[in-house]
Design an enzyme around this catalytic site. Structure first.
Site, PDB file in Angstrom:
ATOM      1  N   ASP A 329       6.991  11.539  -1.203  1.00 27.92           N
ATOM      2  CA  ASP A 329       5.944  11.049  -0.295  1.00 27.92           C
ATOM      3  C   ASP A 329       4.994  10.075  -0.994  1.00 27.92           C
ATOM      4  OD1 ASP A 329       5.192  13.285  -1.869  1.00 27.92           O
ATOM      5  OD2 ASP A 329       3.336  13.461  -0.725  1.00 27.92           O
ATOM      6  N   GLU A 330       4.381   9.258  -0.186  1.00 30.77           N
ATOM      7  CA  GLU A 330       3.252   8.408  -0.600  1.00 30.77           C
ATOM      8  C   GLU A 330       3.484   7.687  -1.928  1.00 30.77           C
ATOM      9  OE1 GLU A 330      -0.621  10.504   1.306  1.00 30.77           O
ATOM     10  OE2 GLU A 330       0.316  11.656  -0.295  1.00 30.77           O
TER      11      GLU A 330
HETATM   12  C1  ACM Z   1       1.909  14.802   2.052  1.00 32.26           C
HETATM   13  O1  ACM Z   1       1.019  15.359   2.699  1.00 32.26           O
HETATM   14  N1  ACM Z   1       1.610  13.790   1.255  1.00 32.26           N
HETATM   15  C2  ACM Z   1       3.297  15.224   2.152  1.00 32.26           C
END
Ligand code: ACM
Length: 516
Positions: A329-330
């Protein structure tokens, strides 16, 4: 005169006890809501003579019988001997046995029959017996959760509960990276999620602010990367032995632990520990703030993939569960043209280790391996893309499932980047209809993540998780046609005494008619 008042006193006592006794099985507030409850006349009473019997000299059933007895002994003060079923039927028994008779019960369902002289708990698999035991706990008066002897009547109204889950994956995630939590806290969380029939604990073991699992080939990950936490305080980590202790504690409660090592972003703790993981060969500084999206493993260096193979190799060797979570993620500072081959390579590593890949919804941009799970948290398009590529989805939409979102504008803990999530929002949604293009057959299940940027103590965790976690647990288990907020809020309100006796620091939401 004395005789008269004695009789009057006894009559009053009888009336009081009758008032205290529950009236019907279907009138008891259970969470999650069982598939079917049939009430009949009469009730079962657990007494000092009751025993718990198990069939076929089965060791696992004996363990579960002991587990049940240990839950019931402190408050009742009864001996509750656990013994194999004999030829002699003893009144007051709780009997547990395995039978493959009802295929719809699956691996986790159970049939609980309550008669005036006995309780029979039957399942196809031990996990079903465990779930039935959690139901049985909730059927007794809340004081069953007391740790000292109480003088209640331990009665359950007669009837039958036939029950099995809607989804096989019912999870909670705990971020032990932003703030570190001791094993005892993790065990308590395991016990609390087990009470509501969740069967997955996802541990977010690494992030920018901390690395929390011992890796023998890369010791500085913990000695350096694990040393701090958000706010700059002392961090911590689990040795591999301690991690195994958590795994075993969870497994004894039919909970599978999913370890997450987040990458290529959310990796500052690793980048600060080993300069060679950075493209410029310079170790970064340790980070104790709460920004996201600024770090990345160097996706172009072979050492990065050696590192990942070592880390996941060691973790896989001590993780009996089938899954490894790769985060994903991110990764805002990893170019997409680097991110995609990176995630593809990491999936190869995980699959070679014999494990199944899970990643946050962004991993759907890569070429997904068969059997991978995409965890939907932010971008519905990613989750739908994952489904098109053959993946199943874990439903964790932040708007409904994130336990670190504030309840309302007055909540002091937590964040609100995804808005406020009051108790109704966590309960009132259906995974199978939430996103166009994702239906029941595409969904592995649900998970409630709890990120701990602002959570420092177990009491903080409980305040944010309870009672919303119960709503997610209900969604994972209930049949969708039984969803009804007006009914649920009363059911939840009736859990108040139980939550209090379990010493859970829950948020007393004004939406809920909490029972006195
Ligand atoms: C997330 O909340 N960055 C998966």
């Amino acid at each position: 005169m004395l005789k008269f008042s004695l009789i009057a006193g006894l009559v009053m006592l009888q009336i009081t006890l009758m008032a205290l006794a529950p009236t019907s099985l279907s009138g008891i507030s259970l969470i999650p809501k069982p598939v079917s409850i049939t009430s009949t006349d009469g009730h079962f009473s657990l007494t000092s003579k009751s025993i718990i019997s198990y069939s076929n000299q089965d060791k696992e059933l004996k363990r579960l019988g002991d587990f049940l007895a240990e839950r019931l002994r402190p408050a009742t003060g009864f001996a509750l001997t656990v013994q194999p079923t004999g030829s002699k039927q003893i009144v007051g028994n709780i009997s547990i046995s395995l039978s493959s008779g009802d295929p719809l019960l699956g691996d986790e369902g159970y049939l609980l029959t309550i008669k005036s002289d006995r309780v029979n708990l039957i399942a196809r698999k031990p996990a079903g017996i465990f779930n039935g035991i959690q139901t049985l706990r909730q059927l007794f008066p809340a004081k069953i959760e007391c740790t000292t002897k109480q003088s209640d009547l331990w009665q359950i109204p007669a009837g039958e509960i036939r029950d099995f889950p809607e989804y096989a994956y019912r999870g909670a995630m705990l971020d032990v990276a932003r703030h570190f939590f001791q094993i005892e806290d993790v065990k308590r969380y395991i016990d609390l999620i087990a009470l509501y029939k969740m069967n997955i604990l996802h541990l977010h073991l690494s992030d920018d602010q901390g690395w929390r699992i011992e890796i023998k080939k890369w010791p500085k990950l913990t000695s350096v990367g694990g040393s701090l936490q958000v706010g700059g305080g002392k961090g911590g980590f689990y040795t591999q032995e301690q991690y195994k202790e958590i795994i075993n504690y969870a497994a004894a409660r039919f909970i599978v632990v999913i370890p997450e090592i987040d990458m290529p972003g959310h990796t500052n703790a690793a980048l600060a520990s080993y300069p060679e993981l950075n493209c410029n060969d310079q170790a970064t500084a340790l980070y104790t703030g709460t920004e996201v999206g600024f770090s990345s493993l160097c996706t172009k260096k072979p050492i990065t993939y050696q590192f990942i193979a070592d880390v996941f190799g060691e973790i896989a060797s001590i993780t009996p569960g089938p899954y490894l979570h790769i985060g994903g993620d991110e990764s805002h500072v990893t170019k997409l043209e680097d991110y995609i081959p990176f995630v593809n390579m990491v999936q190869e590593i995980v699959v070679k280790l014999g494990k199944q890949v899970i990643g946050w919804d962004e991993i759907a941009l890569s070429s997904l391996k068969p059997n991978s799970f995409v965890q939907y948290w932010a971008e519905a398009e990613n989750a739908v893309l994952g489904v098109r590529k053959g993946a199943k989805v874990i439903m964790s939409p932040a708007d409904n499932c994130y336990l670190d979102m504030q309840y309302d504008s007055t909540t002091t803990l937590g964040l609100h980047w995804s808005g406020f999530v009051e108790v109704d929002k966590s309960y009132n949604w259906d995974p199978a209809t939430l996103v166009k293009g994702i239906s029941k057959e595409n969904i592995a299940g649900v998970e409630a993540p709890l990120w701990t940027e602002t959570m420092v103590t177990m009491s903080d965790i409980e305040y944010m998780a309870f009672p919303r976690l119960l709503g997610i647990a209900d969604i994972g288990w209930r049949s969708p046609s039984s969803a009804n907020w007006n009914e649920y809020k009363i059911r939840l309100g009736n859990q108040k005494e139980r939550l209090k006796l379990l010493k859970i620091n829950f948020y007393p939401s004004k939406q809920i008619p909490w029972a006195d």
